[in-house]
Design a protein around this motif. Sequence first.
Motif, short mmCIF file in Angstrom:
data_model
loop_
_atom_site.label_atom_id
_atom_site.label_comp_id
_atom_site.label_asym_id
_atom_site.label_seq_id
_atom_site.Cartn_x
_atom_site.Cartn_y
_atom_site.Cartn_z
N VAL A 222 38.54 3.88 6.46
CA VAL A 222 39.88 3.90 6.68
C VAL A 222 40.56 3.97 5.32
O VAL A 222 40.03 3.33 4.11
N SER A 223 41.49 4.82 4.95
CA SER A 223 42.00 5.12 3.64
C SER A 223 42.91 3.88 3.40
O SER A 223 43.43 3.09 4.21
N PRO A 224 43.07 3.71 1.87
CA PRO A 224 44.11 2.73 1.53
C PRO A 224 45.28 2.64 2.20
O PRO A 224 46.03 4.00 2.49
N GLN A 225 45.83 1.66 2.90
CA GLN A 225 47.11 1.54 3.67
C GLN A 225 47.11 2.26 4.75
O GLN A 225 47.83 2.68 5.66
N GLY A 226 45.74 2.87 5.26
CA GLY A 226 45.53 3.36 6.64
C GLY A 226 45.36 2.16 7.64
O GLY A 226 45.34 1.10 7.30
N TYR A 227 45.05 2.83 8.85
CA TYR A 227 45.05 1.81 9.89
C TYR A 227 43.61 1.92 10.83
O TYR A 227 42.89 3.14 10.78
N LEU A 228 43.04 0.79 11.39
CA LEU A 228 42.06 0.82 12.21
C LEU A 228 42.29 0.22 13.47
O LEU A 228 42.63 -0.85 13.63
N ALA A 229 42.20 0.90 14.64
CA ALA A 229 42.59 0.48 15.92
C ALA A 229 41.27 0.22 16.65
O ALA A 229 40.36 0.85 16.69
N TYR A 230 40.87 -0.95 17.38
CA TYR A 230 39.93 -1.48 17.92
C TYR A 230 40.18 -1.88 19.37
O TYR A 230 41.27 -2.36 19.53
#
Length: 317
Positions: A222-230
Amino acid sequence: MDAPSKLLLKLTKRLFHNIEEQEKFVEALINPKPFHPCILWCQEKPEVSGFVVEQPELWQPHFVDRLLLGEKPGQTILHQQGYFYCLDFSSVFAASILLEINQSVKLVFDMCAAPGGKSIFAWKLLQPELLISNEVIGKRLGMLISNLKRCHISPSIVVSRDSSFFAEKIPLSNDLVIVDAPCTGQSLLAKGEKVPGCFHPSAINKSANRQKRIIANSAQIVSPQGYLAYMTCTYSSEENEEVCEWLLKKFPQFQAVEVKHLKDYQSHLTNIPCYRMFPQHSLGAGAFTVLFKNTYDGEKREIDAELVSGIWVNEKS
């Protein structure tokens, strides 16, 4: 299922304090009823679709329709032509956390993509410059590729590697990473499917350990300031809330995002903003979902195009 097992009853008591709600949940699994068919419009919706549409939920995106019971959208010419993708309404609930993303998303990576519903949802909603859909199980690749091609999802790439490969090769590079994690699939019972052993502690523990490995590898890309959806389609807290709590301890730069339109679905099993749907509410078989943000302030890394071109398994569409 002929009668509720002791393991199911034990889980039910953990999930619900209210006895009436416990009974409704067990009934939904033992005597499943059909759910309304649901479609995600990939192309512009025709003026006359031929479908009878139910009243939308407040959190339901405009490109999703829940149809009258008995409708068979998968048997229509519009489906063959790729106008829409058929999915469970629980999947719409889970993916709706992406509506909370209010920044440009150039690159979406779906780590466990087959059969493609979450990839297609993210593509339709966010219109990224590139969608990368990964599926490590070879026998599921054909279905994924077929659905992306039929629905004209472009530009998209399908790859097939273990999550550890990407953690090593493309760290800090994706604006959004989706992990629709493999799980014990307990909600499949609400669809009338057989899932032997899905409530057994050993199966749950094995699944949770696999989920932790996948989400840890996914967090690293995940990039900096990016998102991870679980998200999952199971009920056990070991595969849901406890995985989230584990992630936040291991990767403290991540924070769970409050999804305002799902506040009524907040899980009472944790203080982390994460959300559950249950089958007794008659919307879908069930889902768990949470959105994390990487608060790290470093620089985003670019993906090596030569690396990606060397591992994709479909023609770039």
